[in-house]
Motif scaffolding. Structure first.
Motif, PDB file in Angstrom:
ATOM      1  N   UNK A   1      28.497  40.980  41.814  1.00 34.68           N
ATOM      2  CA  UNK A   1      29.798  41.224  42.440  1.00 34.68           C
ATOM      3  C   UNK A   1      30.910  40.883  41.445  1.00 34.68           C
ATOM      4  N   UNK A   2      31.912  41.746  41.361  1.00 38.20           N
ATOM      5  CA  UNK A   2      33.030  41.524  40.446  1.00 38.20           C
ATOM      6  C   UNK A   2      33.761  40.235  40.796  1.00 38.20           C
ATOM      7  N   UNK A   3      33.943  39.394  39.800  1.00 39.76           N
ATOM      8  CA  UNK A   3      34.718  38.169  40.023  1.00 39.76           C
ATOM      9  C   UNK A   3      36.191  38.509  40.090  1.00 39.76           C
ATOM     10  N   UNK A   4      36.933  37.719  40.855  1.00 39.19           N
ATOM     11  CA  UNK A   4      38.376  37.901  40.950  1.00 39.19           C
ATOM     12  C   UNK A   4      39.020  37.422  39.653  1.00 39.19           C
ATOM     13  N   UNK A   5      39.890  38.248  39.076  1.00 33.76           N
ATOM     14  CA  UNK A   5      40.579  37.825  37.849  1.00 33.76           C
ATOM     15  C   UNK A   5      41.901  38.575  37.704  1.00 33.76           C
ATOM     16  N   UNK A   6      42.775  38.023  36.890  1.00 34.42           N
ATOM     17  CA  UNK A   6      44.092  38.614  36.635  1.00 34.42           C
ATOM     18  C   UNK A   6      44.252  38.816  35.144  1.00 34.42           C
ATOM     19  N   UNK A   7      44.622  40.029  34.768  1.00 35.79           N
ATOM     20  CA  UNK A   7      44.780  40.393  33.360  1.00 35.79           C
ATOM     21  C   UNK A   7      46.209  40.886  33.153  1.00 35.79           C
ATOM     22  N   UNK A   8      46.956  40.182  32.340  1.00 38.96           N
ATOM     23  CA  UNK A   8      48.348  40.567  32.065  1.00 38.96           C
ATOM     24  C   UNK A   8      48.372  41.554  30.908  1.00 38.96           C
ATOM     25  N   UNK A   9      48.989  42.710  31.112  1.00 41.68           N
ATOM     26  CA  UNK A   9      49.026  43.756  30.087  1.00 41.68           C
ATOM     27  C   UNK A   9      50.336  43.794  29.315  1.00 41.68           C
ATOM     28  N   UNK A  10      51.392  43.302  29.918  1.00 36.45           N
ATOM     29  CA  UNK A  10      52.679  43.361  29.236  1.00 36.45           C
ATOM     30  C   UNK A  10      53.703  42.495  29.934  1.00 36.45           C
ATOM     31  N   UNK A  11      54.743  42.120  29.191  1.00 35.22           N
ATOM     32  CA  UNK A  11      55.830  41.337  29.765  1.00 35.22           C
ATOM     33  C   UNK A  11      57.122  41.734  29.088  1.00 35.22           C
TER      34      UNK A  11
ATOM     35  N   UNK B   1      38.931  23.280  50.837  1.00 36.54           N
ATOM     36  CA  UNK B   1      37.623  22.704  51.183  1.00 36.54           C
ATOM     37  C   UNK B   1      36.882  23.585  52.184  1.00 36.54           C
ATOM     38  N   UNK B   2      37.605  24.112  53.175  1.00 37.76           N
ATOM     39  CA  UNK B   2      36.973  24.953  54.196  1.00 37.76           C
ATOM     40  C   UNK B   2      36.603  26.332  53.648  1.00 37.76           C
ATOM     41  N   UNK B   3      37.354  26.823  52.672  1.00 40.36           N
ATOM     42  CA  UNK B   3      37.074  28.128  52.071  1.00 40.36           C
ATOM     43  C   UNK B   3      35.707  28.123  51.401  1.00 40.36           C
ATOM     44  N   UNK B   4      35.401  27.020  50.720  1.00 39.57           N
ATOM     45  CA  UNK B   4      34.082  26.861  50.105  1.00 39.57           C
ATOM     46  C   UNK B   4      33.876  27.777  48.918  1.00 39.57           C
ATOM     47  N   UNK B   5      32.620  28.140  48.683  1.00 46.70           N
ATOM     48  CA  UNK B   5      32.246  28.968  47.541  1.00 46.70           C
ATOM     49  C   UNK B   5      31.955  30.371  48.046  1.00 46.70           C
ATOM     50  N   UNK B   6      32.877  31.293  47.802  1.00 42.52           N
ATOM     51  CA  UNK B   6      32.720  32.666  48.293  1.00 42.52           C
ATOM     52  C   UNK B   6      32.919  33.636  47.127  1.00 42.52           C
ATOM     53  N   UNK B   7      31.878  33.872  46.329  1.00 40.58           N
ATOM     54  CA  UNK B   7      32.002  34.759  45.169  1.00 40.58           C
ATOM     55  C   UNK B   7      32.574  36.120  45.562  1.00 40.58           C
ATOM     56  N   UNK B   8      33.510  36.614  44.746  1.00 40.26           N
ATOM     57  CA  UNK B   8      34.121  37.911  45.015  1.00 40.26           C
ATOM     58  C   UNK B   8      35.331  37.849  45.922  1.00 40.26           C
ATOM     59  N   UNK B   9      35.584  36.669  46.520  1.00 36.10           N
ATOM     60  CA  UNK B   9      36.756  36.494  47.381  1.00 36.10           C
ATOM     61  C   UNK B   9      37.684  35.460  46.734  1.00 36.10           C
ATOM     62  N   UNK B  10      38.989  35.638  46.942  1.00 33.90           N
ATOM     63  CA  UNK B  10      39.971  34.758  46.307  1.00 33.90           C
ATOM     64  C   UNK B  10      40.760  34.008  47.368  1.00 33.90           C
ATOM     65  N   UNK B  11      41.204  32.805  47.012  1.00 34.11           N
ATOM     66  CA  UNK B  11      42.058  32.000  47.882  1.00 34.11           C
ATOM     67  C   UNK B  11      43.367  31.720  47.155  1.00 34.11           C
ATOM     68  N   UNK B  12      44.484  32.028  47.821  1.00 28.36           N
ATOM     69  CA  UNK B  12      45.810  31.782  47.253  1.00 28.36           C
ATOM     70  C   UNK B  12      46.454  30.579  47.937  1.00 28.36           C
ATOM     71  N   UNK B  13      47.071  29.710  47.137  1.00 29.49           N
ATOM     72  CA  UNK B  13      47.886  28.632  47.663  1.00 29.49           C
ATOM     73  C   UNK B  13      49.311  29.115  47.876  1.00 29.49           C
ATOM     74  N   UNK B  14      50.045  28.439  48.754  1.00 27.51           N
ATOM     75  CA  UNK B  14      51.407  28.863  49.081  1.00 27.51           C
ATOM     76  C   UNK B  14      52.397  27.743  48.786  1.00 27.51           C
ATOM     77  N   UNK B  15      53.309  28.013  47.844  1.00 27.99           N
ATOM     78  CA  UNK B  15      54.373  27.068  47.509  1.00 27.99           C
ATOM     79  C   UNK B  15      55.425  27.051  48.618  1.00 27.99           C
ATOM     80  N   UNK B  16      55.811  25.859  49.041  1.00 32.23           N
ATOM     81  CA  UNK B  16      56.901  25.692  50.007  1.00 32.23           C
ATOM     82  C   UNK B  16      57.954  24.764  49.394  1.00 32.23           C
TER      83      UNK B  16
END
Length: 375
Positions: free
Chosen positions: A1-11, A174-189
């Motif tokens: 399964x494809x791992x979640x990743x981010x690739x920056x191409x330009x800025x 902690x509840x999300x656990x290990x779920x290959x192929x799925x990503x968890x985002x944190x939310x800044x407040x």
């Protein structure tokens, strides 16, 4: 399964372009996510949404847990199969809807209990329950459960809310656990406070997430205050992960957010506006219900390739809107979603070419011209 990743191409300045790789396909950034609240983008077939250029949809945890229920969706093969969308799906945590829609909320350290806006039934969402629901739905990008106070609010209220959201973020991880192929985002407040946003970002970095969202904006603070906050908030988040601004927004909000380093956005505006006759074009916003369109044989936007612009006149679109025909919502929503995706594609190309500043100037100039002259 494809791992979640981010690739920056330009800025170009702070504006970034790249690709988020997921198990269900790539997401080109900057990305706009159409909102499929109840497992549908209103008035659109999923294949039509894909045809507008969308790589990813947003689903709503609060609405789906109430109806048809996450358990039912899971038993029917998960959200992708249920709604016939094969690409990536991001689900929000339910926190914002609890704040804005639910009646008789009770907030504690454990979570939130509330009454459904549909039938008054009583429910509870905790960080653990939010992760469980989103796992049942099978979304590719899962959002932490957080609390989002409405602005304006006093500093102490914002600080205590942010601190609890960070404790909930840890529990979500902690509840999300290990779920290959799925990503968890944190939310800044942290409201509009730079130091509180900084503390929040530091807490999220320590926990460690696949991506980071800027939450708690677009809740009534106004564009100038939002941009002032984004001037520092995005920089406080990791450079090597996607940054998602939740619930934004109007086209000029989106362009301003990208200019400040945001990679992902979502909003109900293009679809909701389509149903109410509001049309986004390169020359600003027009209202199809206005009488000036009733004899106009021209398209909404001659540079747009959507079915509404390719095959129908303003006069026809005015007629079907005034007649309350269903095709009006379909065509105008398709057009608006295509406009938003063309906007994102234009920014991606401009950033990659190092021409974002010029592109931005032309965007504002074109909008300032206003709609074409009436016949």
């Amino acid at each position: 399964m494809t791992a979640f990743s981010f690739e920056k191409h330009g800025q170009d300045g702070k504006a970034r372009t790249g690709v988020i790789h997921t198990a269900r396909g790539d997401i080109r950034t900057p990305a706009f996510m159409p909102v499929g609240t109840a497992a549908t983008v209103k008035a659109m077939m999923p294949e039509s949404v894909a045809a507008t250029g969308a790589d990813i949809l947003l689903g709503n945890t609060y609405h789906l847990m109430l109806r048809p229920t996450a358990e039912r969706i899971q038993s029917l093969g998960g959200l992708h199969k249920f709604m016939n969308w094969s690409g990536p799906i991001l689900t929000d945590s339910g926190g914002f809807q609890v704040m804005s829609l639910a009646a008789l909320r009770k907030l504690t350290e454990r979570g939130v209990t509330f009454k459904s806006h549909i039938d008054g039934s009583r429910h509870e969402i905790t960080p653990e329950r939010s992760m469980e629901i989103q796992a049942m739905l099978g979304s590719d990008i899962v959002m932490c459960f957080d609390e989002c106070p409405a602005l304006p609010a006093d500093r102490d209220r914002i600080a205590s809310s942010m601190e609890m959201s960070m404790r909930w973020a840890k529990r979500s991880k902690e509840a999300f656990g290990d779920r290959p192929g799925h990503a968890l985002f944190g939310i800044q407040q942290g409201g509009l406070e730079q130091d509180l946003r900084g503390q929040s970002a530091e807490s999220l970095r320590e926990i460690g997430f696949d991506g980071y969202a800027v939450g708690g904006l677009a809740v009534g603070e106004g564009q100038a205050a939002m941009f002032d906050c984004l001037d520092f908030a995005a920089d406080q988040l990791p450079q090597d992960r996607p940054r998602y601004l939740m619930g934004v927004g109007k086209p000029d909000d989106i362009v301003g957010a990208v200019a400040r380093g945001i990679d992902m956005m979502d909003c109900v505006l293009p679809s909701r506006s389509g149903r109410t006759g509001q049309v986004f074009t390169r020359r600003g916003v027009l209202n199809i219900k206005n009488a000036r369109h009733q004899d106009d044989p021209r398209p909404l936007d001659e540079d747009c390739g959507c079915p509404a612009c390719s095959n129908y006149s303003r006069a026809y679109l005015h007629h079907v809107y005034r007649s309350q025909e269903i095709i009006s919502s379909m065509l105008l929503t398709w057009h608006n979603l295509r406009f938003y995706q063309d906007l994102m594609a234009g920014m991606r190309d401009a950033i990659a070419a190092g021409e974002f500043t010029q592109w931005q100037a032309k965007f504002h100039t074109d909008r300032a011209e206003g709609d074409i002259e009436p016949l």
